[in-house]
Write an enzyme that holds these catalytic residues in place. Structure first.
Site, mmCIF file in Angstrom:
data_model
loop_
_atom_site.group_PDB
_atom_site.id
_atom_site.type_symbol
_atom_site.label_atom_id
_atom_site.label_comp_id
_atom_site.label_asym_id
_atom_site.label_seq_id
_atom_site.Cartn_x
_atom_site.Cartn_y
_atom_site.Cartn_z
ATOM 1 N N ASP A 1 -2.174 11.938 4.939
ATOM 2 C CA ASP A 1 -2.198 12.649 6.169
ATOM 3 C C ASP A 1 -1.580 13.863 6.167
ATOM 4 O OD1 ASP A 1 0.521 11.568 5.862
ATOM 5 O OD2 ASP A 1 0.180 10.351 7.711
ATOM 6 N N HIS A 2 -0.960 14.644 7.081
ATOM 7 C CA HIS A 2 -0.103 15.679 6.872
ATOM 8 C C HIS A 2 1.067 15.524 6.088
ATOM 9 C CE1 HIS A 2 1.131 13.553 10.605
ATOM 10 N NE2 HIS A 2 2.064 14.258 10.371
ATOM 11 N N THR B 1 5.600 6.990 4.937
ATOM 12 C CA THR B 1 6.316 5.782 4.426
ATOM 13 C C THR B 1 5.281 4.796 3.518
ATOM 14 O OG1 THR B 1 5.827 4.237 6.228
ATOM 15 C CG2 THR B 1 7.971 5.564 6.071
ATOM 16 N N HIS C 1 -0.950 -9.672 -10.405
ATOM 17 C CA HIS C 1 -0.946 -10.957 -9.770
ATOM 18 C C HIS C 1 -1.869 -11.001 -8.567
ATOM 19 C CE1 HIS C 1 3.030 -12.742 -11.617
ATOM 20 N NE2 HIS C 1 2.295 -12.209 -12.391
ATOM 21 N N ASN C 2 -1.790 -9.823 -7.721
ATOM 22 C CA ASN C 2 -2.571 -9.735 -6.747
ATOM 23 C C ASN C 2 -3.985 -8.987 -6.686
ATOM 24 O OD1 ASN C 2 0.497 -8.910 -5.761
ATOM 25 N ND2 ASN C 2 -0.284 -11.059 -4.918
ATOM 26 N N ARG D 1 7.820 10.341 1.788
ATOM 27 C CA ARG D 1 9.291 10.658 2.184
ATOM 28 C C ARG D 1 10.473 9.381 1.512
ATOM 29 N NH1 ARG D 1 7.370 11.139 8.432
ATOM 30 N NH2 ARG D 1 6.700 13.358 8.238
ATOM 31 N N HIS E 1 -3.991 -16.780 -10.538
ATOM 32 C CA HIS E 1 -3.945 -16.063 -9.579
ATOM 33 C C HIS E 1 -5.414 -15.894 -8.882
ATOM 34 C CE1 HIS E 1 -0.050 -14.770 -10.938
ATOM 35 N NE2 HIS E 1 -0.471 -14.607 -11.891
ATOM 36 N N ARG F 1 -5.604 -17.666 -5.462
ATOM 37 C CA ARG F 1 -4.854 -17.248 -4.539
ATOM 38 C C ARG F 1 -5.392 -16.058 -4.005
ATOM 39 N NH1 ARG F 1 0.189 -18.265 -8.437
ATOM 40 N NH2 ARG F 1 0.168 -20.425 -8.308
#
Length: 235
Positions: free
Chosen positions: A93-94, A152, A183-184, A194, A218, A221
Site C-alpha cells: 500500500d502507500h 506494520t 515449520h509452517n 514502519r 510438520h 499440522r
C-alpha cells in the site's frame, strides 16, 4: 655405689643413642625406597598392542571426518538455481511503496520473476486490495511465494490469510522468517515498512525465499491449517 650408678647411667645413655641411630637409618632407607619407586619407569606395553593403538589413533581423525560428513545436512541448491525456478508476487500500500520498489530491485537482481501487484505510486491505498491480489496468485499456484508490505505488516497478513491456500507470516526478525518457512510452510511474507529497516527487510526476504520447508512432523499440522480453509459445516 656411686661408681655403679654412673656405669648404669652410661650404659642407658649408649642404649638410647643406638636406638636413635637405628630410627634415623630406618627413615633414610624408607625415603630412598619411595624415591626409587617414583623414578621407576612405566612398564612398556607389548609391541603389538602399542602398534595397534598407534594405528587406531591415526585412523581416528579420518573416522571422525567421515562421520561428520555423513551427519551433515545436505546443502541447499545454489541461490541462482532457487531464484531461477521461482515467481514472487509483490504488493504494497502507500506506506510500503518505497520499500516495495527496493525489494523488487533486489528480487530481480536475484533472477526472480516478479509479479508486481501494485501500488504504482505512494498515494493513499487500501491494503486489502493488494493483499487479495498477491494472495490470489499464490493460492492459485501462479506464484510460488508472495511478499506484501504495509505500515506494520499486520493488516496485510490478516487480509492475505483470508484466501484459501495462503499461509501468510508477518516477520520482523530472521529467526521468525526462517521458522515460518521451515515449520509452517508459509508462502506469503508480510513486512512493516514502519517496523523494519530496508536492510533487514532485504535479509528477511532472502531468508524467506532460501529456507526450505522441512516437512516431516510438520506436515500433519500444516495439513490441519489447510483444512481450516473449508467453510464451517461443509466437507
Amino acid at each position: 655405689m656411686r661408681e655403679r650408678d654412673r656405669a648404669l647411667r652410661r650404659r642407658r645413655k649408649r642404649r638410647e643413642e643406638r636406638l636413635k641411630e637405628r630410627a634415623v637409618a630406618a627413615r633414610s632407607q624408607s625415603g630412598a625406597g619411595k624415591a626409587a619407586a617414583e623414578k621407576k619407569p612405566a612398564a612398556r606395553k607389548p609391541a603389538k598392542k602399542a602398534e595397534a593403538e598407534a594405528g587406531a589413533e591415526k585412523k581416528a581423525p579420518a573416522k571422525r571426518a567421515a562421520k561428520s560428513a555423513a551427519e551433515a545436512p545436505a546443502e541447499p541448491p545454489p541461490r541462482a538455481e532457487v531464484a531461477a525456478a521461482m515467481r514472487v508476487a509483490l504488493g504494497a500500500d502507500h506506506a510500503g511503496f518505497e520499500l516495495k520498489v527496493r525489494l523488487r530491485a533486489v528480487l530481480e537482481e536475484r533472477g526472480v520473476e516478479v509479479l508486481d501487484c501494485g501500488v504504482d505510486a505512494p498515494r493513499p491505498a487500501d491494503y486489502p486490495d493488494q493483499a487479495a491480489a498477491v494472495a490470489a496468485l499464490v493460492g492459485r499456484g501462479e506464484a510460488e511465494r508472495g511478499v506484501l508490505v504495509c505500515g506494520t505488516g499486520v493488516g496485510m497478513a490478516i487480509a492475505a490469510n483470508k484466501v484459501a491456500g495462503v499461509r501468510a507470516a508477518n516477520c520482523h526478525e530472521l529467526f521468525v522468517a526462517r521458522l515460518a518457512r521451515a515449520h509452517n510452510d508459509a508462502n506469503v511474507l508480510t513486512l512493516g515498512a514502519r517496523v523494519v529497516g530496508a536492510g533487514l527487510a532485504e535479509a528477511l526476504v532472502e531468508a524467506f525465499l532460501d529456507t526450505p520447508y522441512e516437512g516431516g512432523r510438520h506436515e500433519r499440522r500444516v495439513a490441519k491449517i489447510g483444512a481450516l480453509d473449508r467453510p464451517a459445516g461443509r466437507d
